[in-house]
Motif scaffolding. Sequence first.
Motif, PDB file in Angstrom:
ATOM      1  N   GLY A 175       0.810  -1.216   0.000  1.00  0.00           N
ATOM      2  CA  GLY A 175       0.000   0.000   0.000  1.00  0.00           C
ATOM      3  C   GLY A 175       0.837   1.255   0.000  1.00  0.00           C
ATOM      4  N   GLY A 205       6.270   9.556  10.849  1.00  0.00           N
ATOM      5  CA  GLY A 205       5.173   8.827  10.206  1.00  0.00           C
ATOM      6  C   GLY A 205       3.994   8.760  11.145  1.00  0.00           C
ATOM      7  N   SER A 206       2.847   8.370  10.599  1.00  0.00           N
ATOM      8  CA  SER A 206       1.692   8.231  11.483  1.00  0.00           C
ATOM      9  C   SER A 206       1.906   7.053  12.421  1.00  0.00           C
ATOM     10  CB  SER A 206       0.412   8.066  10.672  1.00  0.00           C
ATOM     11  OG  SER A 206       0.429   6.842   9.999  1.00  0.00           O
ATOM     12  N   SER A 207       2.782   6.133  12.049  1.00  0.00           N
ATOM     13  CA  SER A 207       3.046   4.970  12.913  1.00  0.00           C
ATOM     14  C   SER A 207       3.511   5.426  14.297  1.00  0.00           C
ATOM     15  CB  SER A 207       4.105   4.061  12.274  1.00  0.00           C
ATOM     16  OG  SER A 207       3.649   3.618  11.015  1.00  0.00           O
ATOM     17  N   TYR A 247      -6.790  -1.785   9.746  1.00  0.00           N
ATOM     18  CA  TYR A 247      -5.331  -1.747   9.614  1.00  0.00           C
ATOM     19  C   TYR A 247      -4.714  -2.497  10.804  1.00  0.00           C
ATOM     20  CZ  TYR A 247      -0.727   0.538   9.175  1.00  0.00           C
ATOM     21  OH  TYR A 247       0.612   0.803   9.049  1.00  0.00           O
ATOM     22  N   TYR A 256      -3.086  -1.074  14.287  1.00  0.00           N
ATOM     23  CA  TYR A 256      -3.888  -0.508  15.381  1.00  0.00           C
ATOM     24  C   TYR A 256      -3.954  -1.535  16.516  1.00  0.00           C
ATOM     25  CZ  TYR A 256      -6.116   2.558  11.764  1.00  0.00           C
ATOM     26  OH  TYR A 256      -6.388   3.432  10.742  1.00  0.00           O
ATOM     27  N   ASN A 283      -8.134   1.550   5.356  1.00  0.00           N
ATOM     28  CA  ASN A 283      -7.312   0.472   4.835  1.00  0.00           C
ATOM     29  C   ASN A 283      -7.744  -0.780   5.602  1.00  0.00           C
ATOM     30  OD1 ASN A 283      -5.290  -1.229   3.997  1.00  0.00           O
ATOM     31  ND2 ASN A 283      -3.615  -0.133   4.979  1.00  0.00           N
ATOM     32  N   ILE A 316      -4.805   9.446   7.312  1.00  0.00           N
ATOM     33  CA  ILE A 316      -3.642   9.290   6.445  1.00  0.00           C
ATOM     34  C   ILE A 316      -4.023   9.274   4.961  1.00  0.00           C
ATOM     35  CG2 ILE A 316      -3.667   6.761   6.685  1.00  0.00           C
ATOM     36  CD1 ILE A 316      -0.588   6.852   6.494  1.00  0.00           C
ATOM     37  N   TYR A 317      -5.263   8.850   4.641  1.00  0.00           N
ATOM     38  CA  TYR A 317      -5.651   8.808   3.226  1.00  0.00           C
ATOM     39  C   TYR A 317      -6.435  10.041   2.794  1.00  0.00           C
ATOM     40  CZ  TYR A 317      -3.737   4.144   3.235  1.00  0.00           C
ATOM     41  OH  TYR A 317      -2.859   3.088   3.343  1.00  0.00           O
ATOM     42  N   SER A 351      -0.267  11.979   7.849  1.00  0.00           N
ATOM     43  CA  SER A 351       1.059  11.546   7.398  1.00  0.00           C
ATOM     44  C   SER A 351       1.368  12.127   6.030  1.00  0.00           C
ATOM     45  CB  SER A 351       1.035  10.018   7.317  1.00  0.00           C
ATOM     46  OG  SER A 351       2.232   9.532   6.760  1.00  0.00           O
ATOM     47  N   SER A 399       2.952  10.183   4.037  1.00  0.00           N
ATOM     48  CA  SER A 399       3.259   8.950   3.298  1.00  0.00           C
ATOM     49  C   SER A 399       2.416   8.764   2.042  1.00  0.00           C
ATOM     50  CB  SER A 399       3.060   7.728   4.201  1.00  0.00           C
ATOM     51  OG  SER A 399       4.086   7.649   5.153  1.00  0.00           O
ATOM     52  N   LYS A 400       1.141   9.081   2.073  1.00  0.00           N
ATOM     53  CA  LYS A 400       0.252   8.627   1.000  1.00  0.00           C
ATOM     54  C   LYS A 400      -0.013   9.742  -0.013  1.00  0.00           C
ATOM     55  CE  LYS A 400       0.302   4.860   3.374  1.00  0.00           C
ATOM     56  NZ  LYS A 400       0.301   3.464   3.188  1.00  0.00           N
ATOM     57  N   ARG A 421       9.423   8.877   6.297  1.00  0.00           N
ATOM     58  CA  ARG A 421       8.944   8.632   7.660  1.00  0.00           C
ATOM     59  C   ARG A 421       8.566   9.926   8.376  1.00  0.00           C
ATOM     60  NH1 ARG A 421       6.589   5.850   7.160  1.00  0.00           N
ATOM     61  NH2 ARG A 421       6.375   4.975   9.242  1.00  0.00           N
ATOM     62  N   TYR A 464      -7.229   1.425  -2.516  1.00  0.00           N
ATOM     63  CA  TYR A 464      -7.467   0.009  -2.280  1.00  0.00           C
ATOM     64  C   TYR A 464      -8.827  -0.421  -2.798  1.00  0.00           C
ATOM     65  CZ  TYR A 464      -3.733   0.826   1.061  1.00  0.00           C
ATOM     66  OH  TYR A 464      -2.548   1.191   1.644  1.00  0.00           O
TER      67      TYR A 464
HETATM   68  C1  LIG Z   1      -4.493   3.200   7.638  1.00  0.00           C
HETATM   69  C2  LIG Z   1      -3.027   3.431   7.802  1.00  0.00           C
HETATM   70  N1  LIG Z   1      -2.606   4.154   8.856  1.00  0.00           N
HETATM   71  C3  LIG Z   1      -1.306   4.348   9.070  1.00  0.00           C
HETATM   72  C4  LIG Z   1      -0.337   3.828   8.221  1.00  0.00           C
HETATM   73  C5  LIG Z   1       1.119   4.065   8.554  1.00  0.00           C
HETATM   74  O1  LIG Z   1       1.719   4.954   7.704  1.00  0.00           O
HETATM   75  P1  LIG Z   1       3.002   5.833   7.990  1.00  0.00           P
HETATM   76  O2  LIG Z   1       3.627   5.365   9.256  1.00  0.00           O
HETATM   77  O3  LIG Z   1       3.864   5.634   6.802  1.00  0.00           O
HETATM   78  O4  LIG Z   1       2.531   7.246   8.118  1.00  0.00           O
HETATM   79  C6  LIG Z   1      -0.727   3.107   7.107  1.00  0.00           C
HETATM   80  C7  LIG Z   1       0.276   2.532   6.201  1.00  0.00           C
HETATM   81  O5  LIG Z   1      -0.019   1.804   5.283  1.00  0.00           O
HETATM   82  C8  LIG Z   1      -2.118   2.896   6.898  1.00  0.00           C
HETATM   83  O6  LIG Z   1      -2.577   2.207   5.853  1.00  0.00           O
END
Ligand SMILES: Cc1ncc(COP(=O)(O)O)c(C=O)c1O
Length: 399
Positions: free
Chosen positions: A46, A106-108, A132, A135, A183, A213-214, A238, A240-241, A249, A326
């Motif tokens: 993804g 990152g959101s992580s 996801y 979580y 996701n 994030i999306y 984030s 990221s997307k 990150r 997705y």
């Molecule tokens: C729903 C969702 N949240 C968070 C993340 C984490 O992303 P990142 O740490 O790259 O910001 C992802 C990564 O695929 C995701 O799909």
Amino acid sequence: MLDTAKRLLLRPSARSDVPPFMVMDVMAAAARLEAQGRRIIHMEVGQPAAAAPATAIAAARAALSNGPLGYTETLGVTSLRRRIARSYAQSRGLDVDAARIVVTTGSSAGFILAFLATFETGDRVAVAVPGYPPYRHILTALGCEPVLIETGAGNRWSITSEALLAAHRARPLKGVIVGSPANPTGTMMTAEALAALIGCAEDAGIAVISDEIYHGLDYAFAAETAARLSDDAIIINSFSKFFCMTGWRIGWMVLPPQLVRAVERLQQNLAISVPTLSQIAAEAAFDGYAELMKIRQGYEENRRILLDGLPRAGLDSFLPVDGAFYLYADVSRFSNDSFDFATRMLEEAGVAATPGVDFDPLHGRNYLRLCYAGSAAEMKQAVERIGAWLPDFSRRGER
Ligand SMILES: Cc1ncc(COP(=O)(O)O)c(C=O)c1O
């Protein structure tokens, strides 16, 4: 000495015993086939196929030439926090105080910080299924209890107020995580559904964490931000997307004011600060909007190709394909083992996708997630390959 070493033999802690991410197994299998010379269409991971916008890359290059990259303020570089705040004003007409914004790895990392700042060990936190996986797994590793709330077509694949309150009555919840677009489903909550859920959660004393994030990748209708609906919701986002910066990150949170200092103290100790180069690039990424909108148009085109083509290819049952990149397909007509289905689709058709078991311990065996962040040519080829392979797979049946 040897005896001491034996006694100290390190074993992984119980809390580290979280499930692996099966998508990585699919990726490894795809890489093995590619090493044999096969051409694989990657729809398993993804992440955007595109690089970060040129503005971000230029800013990073300049920063590398301009001198040392030291630590930054723990909450993030002030100009980046202001730029993020401004983006809420520009795109949503919302006045978000930059003091509430925290830049994260990152959101992580945002999840870890949010969970640590909000929950005690043992606290119960509601998560949607399918959902996801991190979580659940981060909550578990931190000693919290993820409470799985099953979703379905009747509630547009998201947690409803009724389901949340039912779980809360069974045993009190301390939090709920929502994600829209989600996701693995790509499905979104309407603004009304999100407002209703946040209102009911907060009335019941349940903290809301909204994974946005999306955002920016919403096609069916506009995704609503929890920032408009509540000052108490924790928003996680984030670069990221939408911004195509997975490997950089970098992400951010919008926090209720009363949590900012707690998160600052946590991040001071856990990370000191977020990579400086990524913060500089992220700020410049906002100037790459036109380039990013073109990439988004590519996803929309890919979505259209799959929505038109997959039903003709035989895959005709999927959840609402609203946003993100997705498509979550129900493959139960062909197999009740989506891992086997994905393995054979990879080996025989050369299309890599992720089995739903990663995302849904209850019904994931029936689903497959396809990521459409690649090129339009790849999407067309994927449809052709699946269309040529599926009838043959159906004839032969499950292994
Ligand atoms: C729903 C969702 N949240 C968070 C993340 C984490 O992303 P990142 O740490 O790259 O910001 C992802 C990564 O695929 C995701 O799909």
